[in-house]
Design an enzyme around this catalytic site. Structure first.
Site, PDB file in Angstrom:
ATOM      1  N   HIS A   1       0.832   6.063  -2.297  1.00  0.00           N
ATOM      2  CA  HIS A   1      -0.537   5.267  -2.107  1.00  0.00           C
ATOM      3  C   HIS A   1      -0.364   5.250  -3.576  1.00  0.00           C
ATOM      4  CE1 HIS A   1      -0.912   3.959   1.931  1.00  0.00           C
ATOM      5  NE2 HIS A   1      -2.495   3.522   1.393  1.00  0.00           N
TER       6      HIS A   1
ATOM      7  N   ASP B   1       0.806  -0.926   0.087  1.00  0.00           N
ATOM      8  CA  ASP B   1      -0.219  -0.251  -0.213  1.00  0.00           C
ATOM      9  C   ASP B   1       0.881   1.120   0.035  1.00  0.00           C
ATOM     10  OD1 ASP B   1       0.974  -0.612   2.491  1.00  0.00           O
ATOM     11  OD2 ASP B   1      -0.727   0.118   3.884  1.00  0.00           O
TER      12      ASP B   1
ATOM     13  N   ASP C   1      -5.865  -2.419  -3.059  1.00  0.00           N
ATOM     14  CA  ASP C   1      -5.223  -1.523  -3.807  1.00  0.00           C
ATOM     15  C   ASP C   1      -3.969  -2.125  -5.332  1.00  0.00           C
ATOM     16  OD1 ASP C   1      -5.372  -1.214  -0.083  1.00  0.00           O
ATOM     17  OD2 ASP C   1      -2.965   0.512  -0.910  1.00  0.00           O
TER      18      ASP C   1
ATOM     19  N   ARG D   1       5.315   4.285   6.176  1.00  0.00           N
ATOM     20  CA  ARG D   1       5.156   4.258   7.424  1.00  0.00           C
ATOM     21  C   ARG D   1       5.151   2.885   8.060  1.00  0.00           C
ATOM     22  NH1 ARG D   1      -0.663   6.084   5.979  1.00  0.00           N
ATOM     23  NH2 ARG D   1      -1.660   3.789   5.712  1.00  0.00           N
ATOM     24  N   ASP D   2       4.764   2.358   9.679  1.00  0.00           N
ATOM     25  CA  ASP D   2       5.036   1.229  10.128  1.00  0.00           C
ATOM     26  C   ASP D   2       4.091   0.202   9.287  1.00  0.00           C
ATOM     27  OD1 ASP D   2       2.591   2.443  10.892  1.00  0.00           O
ATOM     28  OD2 ASP D   2       3.244   2.037  12.994  1.00  0.00           O
ATOM     29  N   GLU D   3       3.812   0.084   7.685  1.00  0.00           N
ATOM     30  CA  GLU D   3       2.598  -0.926   7.023  1.00  0.00           C
ATOM     31  C   GLU D   3       3.229  -1.642   5.969  1.00  0.00           C
ATOM     32  OE1 GLU D   3      -0.787   1.007   6.656  1.00  0.00           O
ATOM     33  OE2 GLU D   3      -2.408  -0.795   6.890  1.00  0.00           O
TER      34      GLU D   3
ATOM     35  N   GLU E   1      -2.443   9.107  -0.527  1.00  0.00           N
ATOM     36  CA  GLU E   1      -3.745   8.091  -0.477  1.00  0.00           C
ATOM     37  C   GLU E   1      -4.872   8.412  -0.697  1.00  0.00           C
ATOM     38  OE1 GLU E   1      -2.711   6.814   4.018  1.00  0.00           O
ATOM     39  OE2 GLU E   1      -3.802   5.022   3.789  1.00  0.00           O
TER      40      GLU E   1
ATOM     41  N   TRP F   1     -11.879  -5.625  -2.187  1.00  0.00           N
ATOM     42  CA  TRP F   1     -10.366  -6.454  -1.470  1.00  0.00           C
ATOM     43  C   TRP F   1      -9.844  -7.665  -1.649  1.00  0.00           C
ATOM     44  CZ3 TRP F   1     -11.575  -2.148  -0.659  1.00  0.00           C
ATOM     45  CH2 TRP F   1     -11.011  -0.653  -0.209  1.00  0.00           C
TER      46      TRP F   1
HETATM   47  C1  BGC Z   1      -3.905   0.885   3.695  1.00  0.00           C
HETATM   48  C2  BGC Z   1      -5.473   1.020   2.661  1.00  0.00           C
HETATM   49  C3  BGC Z   1      -5.738  -0.521   2.553  1.00  0.00           C
HETATM   50  C4  BGC Z   1      -6.926   0.179   3.923  1.00  0.00           C
HETATM   51  C5  BGC Z   1      -8.056  -0.823   4.313  1.00  0.00           C
HETATM   52  C6  BGC Z   1      -4.677   0.509   4.838  1.00  0.00           C
HETATM   53  O1  BGC Z   1      -4.627   0.827   5.875  1.00  0.00           O
HETATM   54  O2  BGC Z   1      -2.889   1.488   3.652  1.00  0.00           O
HETATM   55  O3  BGC Z   1      -4.239   0.925   1.474  1.00  0.00           O
HETATM   56  O4  BGC Z   1      -6.574  -0.850   1.894  1.00  0.00           O
HETATM   57  O5  BGC Z   1      -6.086   0.242   5.157  1.00  0.00           O
HETATM   58  O6  BGC Z   1      -8.769  -0.472   5.075  1.00  0.00           O
END
Ligand code: BGC
Length: 728
Positions: A615, A312, A325, A316-318, A594, A379
Site C-alpha cells: 500500500h 490502493d 491514497d 486483495r479484492d479491492e 498498509e 480523499w
Molecule cells: C483502502 C484504503 C482507502 C480506505 C479508505 C481502504 O479499504 O485500502 O487505502 O483509502 O479504504 O477508507
C-alpha cells in the site's frame, strides 16, 4: 489499426501479437468513456492474404472488480476495431469489425483480474491468426449497437511487462518435481508468473500467490479476502511449454505450485512485474542502508500500484483508485517516475466520477454508489491537490485548465453541503465526516484515528482554497483568485475560532492535528510555536514514534523541520521499532505496508479483513527524503524545474546523501557529504533552469544562486560558502 474493447483485448495479425501493451484498452468509466489504442501494424502485413483477430478477456468491464460481483458494467466483452491500409497509390482500405467476423472459444477457460486465469493448452487453436486457417465450428459474432460513450485516445502510458525476476527455489524441502513447492520471488510485486514446464498431456498444476508466509512457512492468504489469486494450467504434452496468464495479475512475493503428479518438471520460472509504462525520473540514496531500503520499498510500492489507475493495493479484492491514497503519494510519485500522462488520464476518471452535486467519489473510476459518494476530507481533495502537484512537477498548465471546472464544482459542493460557518465536516451537516486520519495509531473510532474530523475537513478546505486561488491566478482568472483567497482567510478565521484555545493550544491534541494546522499554515504566529513544541513533546512522550495515519504522516517530518525540530524529524525517520517507517524494513518488507502494525512480533498479522503489504500511502515520506534529506525541491512559483531549491538538511546518523531528478527542464542532482564541520556539495542544475542553494542552519547565512551546469561547493560551518569550482 484503431482498436478498443469493453473488456480486454489482445490482437494478432498473421500469427504475431500486436504491440506490447497489457490490459488494453485500460480502465475508465465505461458508461461514459473507453480508450482507443492506435498501432502502426504495417510491418505485420504482407502482400496477398492476411489474417487478423483478437483474444478477448473480461477485465474490469465484466470480471470481478473489488469485492463486487462480476459483470458490473456489462455481461460480456465487446470488441471494436478498424484496420486502415493506405495502398501505394494512396487509396485506403478499411477493414472493420462487422457481422462478417466469427468467434470461437479457446484455451482460456477462465480469466479474471481478481480470481486468476485457467488455461488448457490442449484447447489451443493452432495458427488461428494465420492466413489459411479454417475456422470450422466458429460462430458468427453478434453485432451490437454502438454504445453512446466517448471513444478517446489515452493520455496514459499503457501497462506493460516491466521487469522479469528469475525465481530460484523452491523453499524448504519440496523439489521442483514434487507435488507442491513454494517459491520466494524476493520482492513483493504486482504481476504474474511465467513458467516453462515439461509434462504429460493433461497433467496440470495451479499457482497460488501470497505476499507473506505464515508461521508454518505456508502461504498467508487470509488478507486476500475473496480474491482467489490462483492460475491453473493444463499441459498439452510433448515438448517444453511456456505459459504466462494474459488477462490477470496478482500482488505477491511467494508462489505455491501444486502439481497433479510428480511427472511435471519445471524448466524455468520467473515473476513478471506489470505496471504502467512510466519512465523512471528520480533516484535517491544515502549513507543509511535501512533508509535506502525504505526508499526502494517506496518505489516498489509505486510500481505495484500504478497499474492503469493508482490503486490502493494490488492483491486483495479491492485494487481501486482510492483518491486519498493517490493524493498523499502524488508528489513522491512525481519524483520517482514520469506520471504526467498517468495522472492526466486518472484526473479524467476523477472528473467522470464526479456527482451532479459536485461531490468527488472515494474511488475513481467509481464502481458503486457507496464508493461514489462524497469521499470526505483528505480523499475528495485529490481533485485539486493532484492536478496542482502535477503542475508543480511539470509546469504544464493544461492539467489545471482541464480540471478547473471540476475543482470549482467540488468547492461549491463543500460550501453548500458540507460546511457550516466555514467549518467543513461540521457534525450538524456531515455526521460521517470522512475516513478521518485513516489507520492512525492514536485510538478513536474504528480505524479512523482520534483527530477531529471537522478539524481535518476545515484544514483541507483551507488548503483547497489556497491552491484554487493560486490555480485561478495561473490561469489568468484574477477575480476568482481574489475570491478564493478571501474565502480561505474566512475559513482560517473559522478554524482558529473553533480549534485554537485562548492560550494558543490546539483542540485534538495529537500529532496529526498539529501537523495539519502547521502544514496548511492555519495558526497565528504565537500558536505556531506552541503547536510545534506540543507536537515535538507528543513525539518525545511516545519515545519518538509515530501515531499518525494517512493524513498526518506525509507532512510530519517537514512540519517538524520547519519549526526547528529537525532532530525530532530524523529520530522519527530512523526509528526502528513500531510504529515507524523502518520497522517493516527491519522485518524484511520489500514494499510499504498498509498499516504500521500489519505484522508485529507479538501479535503477528493484523486483522485479515484489511491488511495489505503493498500500500503506497505511508511511502509519501519519499517526498521528504528527496526534499530534505537529499535536498532537492521544485519551486512551485517557477514550476517544472525552472527554479530548483537545493536545501539539504543533514541530520540523524546520515552523513551522506544524493538524489537525481530528470525534470522536464533537464537533470537536477545533488550529492552532499559531511566531513567534520564541512559539507561538500556537488550540485547539477538543469540545462534550462536555475537554482538557489538554501544552506542548512549553522553553515551560511543568505542564499546562493546558480545557473545550469555542475557546481562543487564546500560549506564551512558559519563561514560563507566558498565556491571552489564553477563550470557551466
Ligand atoms: C483502502 C484504503 C482507502 C480506505 C479508505 C481502504 O479499504 O485500502 O487505502 O483509502 O479504504 O477508507
Amino acid at each position: 489499426m484503431y482498436v478498443t474493447a469493453l473488456g480486454l483485448y489482445e490482437c494478432e495479425i498473421n500469427g504475431q501479437t500486436v504491440g506490447r501493451d497489457v490490459f488494453t484498452p485500460g480502465w475508465t468509466e465505461y458508461r461514459k468513456r473507453v480508450q482507443v489504442q492506435t498501432y502502426d501494424v504495417t510491418a505485420l502485413l504482407r502482400a496477398g492474404e492476411n489474417a487478423w483477430g483478437a483474444i478477448l478477456g473480461d477485465g474490469w468491464f465484466c470480471g470481478h472488480i473489488s469485492s463486487k460481483d462480476r459483470q458490473g458494467y456489462g455481461p460480456q466483452p465487446v470488441f471494436l476495431a478498424q484496420l486502415e491500409i493506405t495502398m501505394p497509390d494512396g487509396s485506403v482500405h478499411r477493414i472493420v469489425t462487422d457481422s462478417s467476423w466469427k468467434y470461437s472459444t479457446g484455451p482460456i477457460l477462465e480469466n479474471d483480474l481478481i480470481m486468476g486465469e485457467s488455461y488448457d493448452a490442449r484447447l489451443e487453436l493452432e495458427n488461428w491468426s494465420l492466413p489459411g486457417f479454417r475456422e470450422e465450428g466458429w460462430l458468427p459474432v453478434v453485432e451490437e449497437a454502438a454504445p453512446q460513450i466517448i471513444l478517446t485516445a489515452s493520455a496514459s502510458p499503457p501497462v506493460r511487462r516491466q521487469e522479469v525476476i528469475r525465481i530460484n527455489g523452491p523453499l524448504g524441502a519440496g523439489a521442483p518435481a514434487g507435488k507442491r513447492s513454494i517459491f520466494d520471488v524476493g520482492q513483493n510485486i504486482a504481476g504474474r508468473v511465467c513458467i516453462t514446464v515439461r509434462g504429460p498431456r493433461g497433467g496440470h498444476f495451479h499457482i497460488r500467490h501470497a505476499e507473506m508466509l505464515d508461521a508454518h512457512g505456508e502461504l498467508y492468504v487470509d488478507n486476500l479476502r475473496s480474491a482467489r489469486c490462483t492460475d491453473k494450467y493444463t499441459c498439452k504434452g510433448g515438448e517444453e511449454e511456456t505459459w504466462e496468464p494474459r488477462f490477470t495479475f496478482h500482488g505477491f512475493r511467494y508462489v505455491e505450485i501444486v502439481f497433479s503428479g510428480p511427472d511435471i518438471e519445471i524448466v524455468k520460472i520467473e515473476a513478471v512485474a506489470l505496471y504502467s509504462d512510466m519512465e523512471q525520473t528520480g533516484s535517491f540514496s544515502c549513507s543509511q542502508p535501512l533508509v535506502n531500503q525504505l526508499f526502494q520499498n517506496i518505489h516498489w510500492g509505486m510500481k505495484g500500484n500504478f497499474l492503469e489507475v493508482p490503486t490502493d493495493c494490488p492483491q486483495r479484492d479491492e485494487r481501486l483508485g482510492w483518491t486519498g491514497d493517490a493524493q498523499v503519494f502524488v508528489s513522491t510519485a512525481g519524483f520517482l517516475r514520469d506520471v504526467r500522462g498517468f495522472f492526466t488520464k486518472w484526473m479524467l476518471d476523477v472528473a467522470d466520477a464526479q456527482k451532479p452535486s459536485g461531490a468527488i467519489s472515494s474511488v475513481a473510476p467509481q464502481i458503486d454508489a457507496r464508493t461514489g459518494e462524497d469521499a470526505g476530507p483528505g480523499w475528495s481533495d485529490a481533485a485539486i491537490i493532484c492536478p496542482w502537484e502535477i503542475y508543480r512537477v511539470y509546469g504544464d498548465r493544461r492539467i489545471l485548465e482541464q480540471n478547473y471546472a471540476t475543482m470549482q464544482r467540488f468547492i461549491e459542493f463543500l460550501r453548500d453541503k458540507r460546511c457550516r460557518d466555514h467549518i467543513r465536516s461540521h457534525p450538524s451537516v456531515d455526521p460521517w465526516g470522512g475516513h478521518g486520519d485513516w489507520l492512525a495509531m492514536d485510538g478513536g473510532v474504528d480505524r479512523e484515528g482520534s483527530t477531529p474530523k471537522d478539524l481535518i475537513g476545515t484544514a483541507y478546505f483551507a488548503y483547497d482554497l489556497e491552491l484554487l486561488s493560486r490555480i485561478a491566478g495561473i490561469l489568468g482568472k484574477t477575480d476568482d483568485s481574489i475570491h478564493y483567497k478571501a474565502w480561505r482567510e474566512e475559513v482560517v478565521r473559522a478554524f482558529r475560532r473553533r480549534f485554537v484555545t485562548e492560550d494558543g493550544l490546539l483542540v485534538g491534541n495529537n500529532q496529526t492535528s498539529h501537523v495539519l494546522a502547521l502544514h496548511f499554515n492555519l495558526l497565528p504566529e504565537v500558536a505556531r510555536n506552541i503547536a510545534a513544541s506540543e507536537l515535538a513533546k507528543n513525539i518525545q512522550k511516545r519515545s519518538y514514534h509515530l501515531s499518525t495515519g494517512f493524513l498526518g504522516t506525509p507532512y510530519i517530518c517537514r512540519v517538524l523541520e520547519d519549526a526547528g525540530h529537525l532532530d525530532v524529524a530524523y529520530k522519527l525517520l530512523e526509528q526502528e521499532t513500531f510504529p515507524s517507517w523502518l520497522f517493516p524494513v527491519k522485518n524484511g518488507a520489500t514494499t510499504i505496508w498498509e498499516r504500521w502494525d500489519s505484522w508485529t512480533p507479538d501479535k503477528g498479522f493484523q486483522a485479515a479483513r484489511m491488511n495489505s503489504f503493498n500500500h503506497y500511502a505511508y511511502g509519501a515520506i519519499g517526498a521528504w527524503l528527496v526534499g530534505t534529506v537529499a535536498g532537492i525541491e521544485l519551486d512551485a512559483d517557477q514550476p517544472g524545474g525552472s527554479h530548483i531549491l537545493f536545501r539539504p538538511r543533514p541530520g540523524g546518523t546520515i552523513t551522506q546523501a544524493e538524489a537525481s531528478w530528470h525534470t522536464v527542464r533537464g537533470r537536477v542532482a545533488i550529492k552532499w557529504e559531511k566531513c567534520n564541520d564541512r559539507l561538500n556539495l556537488a550540485l547539477t542544475v538543469p540545462a534550462f533552469g536555475c537554482a538557489t542553494l538554501l544552506p542548512p542552519d549553522g553553515y551560511v547565512a543568505g542564499q546562493l544562486k546558480f545557473g545550469p551546469g555542475r557546481h562543487e561547493i564546500v560549506l564551512n560551518g558559519e563561514v560563507l560558502a566558498q565556491k571552489i569550482n564553477r563550470a557551466s
